[in-house]
Design an enzyme around this catalytic site. Structure first.
Site, short mmCIF file in Angstrom:
data_model
loop_
_atom_site.label_atom_id
_atom_site.label_comp_id
_atom_site.label_asym_id
_atom_site.label_seq_id
_atom_site.Cartn_x
_atom_site.Cartn_y
_atom_site.Cartn_z
CB SER A 134 -7.92 3.66 2.94
OG SER A 134 -6.85 2.98 3.86
CB SER A 185 -7.93 0.64 5.85
OG SER A 185 -8.66 1.71 5.46
CE LYS A 202 -3.86 2.05 2.87
NZ LYS A 202 -4.60 1.83 4.02
N1 GLN Z 1 -12.69 3.99 6.37
C1 GLN Z 1 -12.20 4.20 7.72
C2 GLN Z 1 -11.85 5.61 7.83
O1 GLN Z 1 -11.73 6.51 6.67
C3 GLN Z 1 -10.77 3.34 7.89
C4 GLN Z 1 -9.58 3.70 7.12
C5 GLN Z 1 -8.35 3.00 7.51
O2 GLN Z 1 -8.59 1.95 8.26
N2 GLN Z 1 -7.37 3.66 7.04
O3 GLN Z 1 -11.08 6.09 8.57
#
Ligand code: GLN
Length: 465
Positions: A148, A172, A73
């Protein structure tokens, strides 16, 4: 079936060379239309592949991960490579060092192919908040890839990488894994060092693997785990053996949260599939307990209050002075403000503004401290639950993946779609998405530091469904 072991055997049996293997995966990544690639690490990968081939030709032994292609990532530092966090601000930023977790994989001989597309700074649940184009779902490209870590999950699902390293702050890794039918693990907080992972919300940020089998998740988890002096929240952990990961005898009881299933927001199909899975587990002789838990709204607001506060603080260093694409203004203050206004996305700015509000004088007692207090209560609730049950199951998401474009119109709806993942993050618990049970998978959670039990139950579930 472990792809890592399969490819390892094919390499040592010389069914193909490592160079051929890596070239094939690089070509797949280049040709792909799912927007999973931020940058390819072609030179590094080909160079490493040649070294693996030389070892094999010389009759030297190679390790299990040696020559195995993987993705990263684009929020991890890998020295000399672009690390953009899918943002305009860092689109030309190159890492000056390598993240501990990634370094451990490199030391084991795994070959990094790609920095993967994601929501900018981890902010999102769909991988649409990116300068590299929305990530398209592996199964249906009209739908989002999830976020994400969307690029990472799609690469694994499409076999562009054998495994990928995602990052999970509030879901994410687990949510895109569910949206693309692969395994994704968020380990116990602190099991894997965060050093070199760009910080989103430091108190819940976790490094974790995405792969097509439980065995591959286990192999990669073992390599990355361990105490790191560069991250004081890490703890020493024991390797999980394959034998240990397939035991089931110490799991007797399984719980699930009643209010997750009774909520109006859950799709009827996910609800009935989840309950059918619970019934099957019950038929196998496990004790099933329906547990009480905080309302989803409370979980989502607690998570976003804290995550926004932490990200506002973490991102304050990105002002175009030490890092990032600087846009000059009339004076220093203008420079900061233009640099940050022009280079952060709408979503990231929403979080910075919200987070600074939460932290500001006059509000912090009301909001931030209340958030911290709720976080403690949530953790205490989990402790109580794990005295009663060994495993907690939950759906990964209330609904199937939205169409590309839809989440951007309604940020609040997007935040609420994280209802089932954020609680486990606040509890700092080990949680795995298994691509079974509902259309977007099932989350398997155990008590803190009990990552082995999560894998054990996943192996049982794989046989059951
Ligand atoms: N969707 C969640 C957020 O936007 C989790 C994102 C993540 O785990 N980086 O914060």
């Amino acid at each position: 079936m472990s792809k890592i072991k399969q490819i390892h055997n094919q390499l040592i049996n010389r069914e193909f060379s490592c160079l051929e293997l890596i070239q094939k995966h690089l070509d797949l990544l280049k040709q792909n239309t799912h927007h999973t690639v931020n940058s390819l690490l072609e030179d590094i990968a080909l160079d490493l592949a040649k070294k693996v081939d030389t070892k094999i030709e010389n009759g030297e032994k190679i390790g299990l991960l040696e020559g195995i292609p993987f993705g990263i990532k684009d929020v991890y530092m890998v020295q000399g490579t672009y690390t953009t966090a899918s943002s305009d601000l860092l689109k030309n930023y190159k890492s000056s060092y390598t993240a501990t977790a990634i370094q451990k994989l490199l030391d084991a001989g795994a070959i990094p192919l790609v920095k993967e597309n994601c929501d900018s700074f981890g902010h999102g649940s769909s991988s649409e908040n990116t300068i590299f184009g929305a990530v398209k779902n592996a199964v249906n490209p009209d739908l989002v890839g999830g976020g994400s870590s969307g690029g990472s999950a799609v690469n694994v699902a499409k076999d562009f990488t054998v495994f990928s390293i995602g990052g999970d702050t509030g879901g994410s890794i687990r949510q895109p894994s569910g949206y693309n039918n692969v395994y994704g693990l968020k380990p116990t907080y602190g099991r894997i060092s965060r050093f070199g992972l760009m910080a989103y919300a430091s108190s819940t940020d976790c490094v974790g693997p995405i792969a097509k089998s439980i065995e591959d998740v286990r192999i990669v988890l073992n390599v990355m785990s361990g105490k790191d002096v560069k991250d004081q929240t890490t703890y020493p952990s024991e390797e999980i053996s394959q034998e240990n990961s397939t035991k089931i005898d110490n799991i007797k009881s399984v719980g699930y949260f009643k209010n997750f299933i009774e909520s109006d927001a859950i799709s009827p199909a996910i609800k009935s599939d989840f309950l059918a899975t619970i019934a099957k587990i019950k038929d196998k002789g496990f004790e099933i307990k329906a547990l009480d838990f905080f309302e989803s709204d409370t979980l989502v607001s607690t998570y976003y209050t804290l995550a926004m506060a932490e990200t506002a603080s973490n991102l304050s260093r990105l002002d175009g002075t030490n890092y990032g694409h600087r846009i000059e203004g009339d004076n220093l203050k203008d420079t900061y403000s233009i640099t940050r206004s022009e280079n952060f996305s709408e979503e990231t700015k929403r979080r910075i503004v919200g987070g600074n509000q939460v932290l500001s004088q006059g509000f912090s007692d009301e909001i931030y401290l209340k958030g911290l207090n709720l976080k403690d209560q949530i953790a205490a609730n989990f402790e109580k639950d794990f005295k009663e049950v060994d495993i907690i199951l939950s759906p990964v998401t209330p609904n199937t993946p939205p169409k590309i474009g839809d989440s951007l119109k309604d940020p609040l709806a997007m935040y609420l779609s994280d209802a089932y993942t954020v609680g486990f993050s606040l509890g700092q618990l080990p949680t795995l998405t298994a691509p079974q049970g509902t259309a977007t998978g099932i989350q398997i959670t155990a008590a803190k530091k009990n990552d082995a039990m999560v894998l054990q139950f996943a192996n049982f579930l794989k046989e059951l469904i």
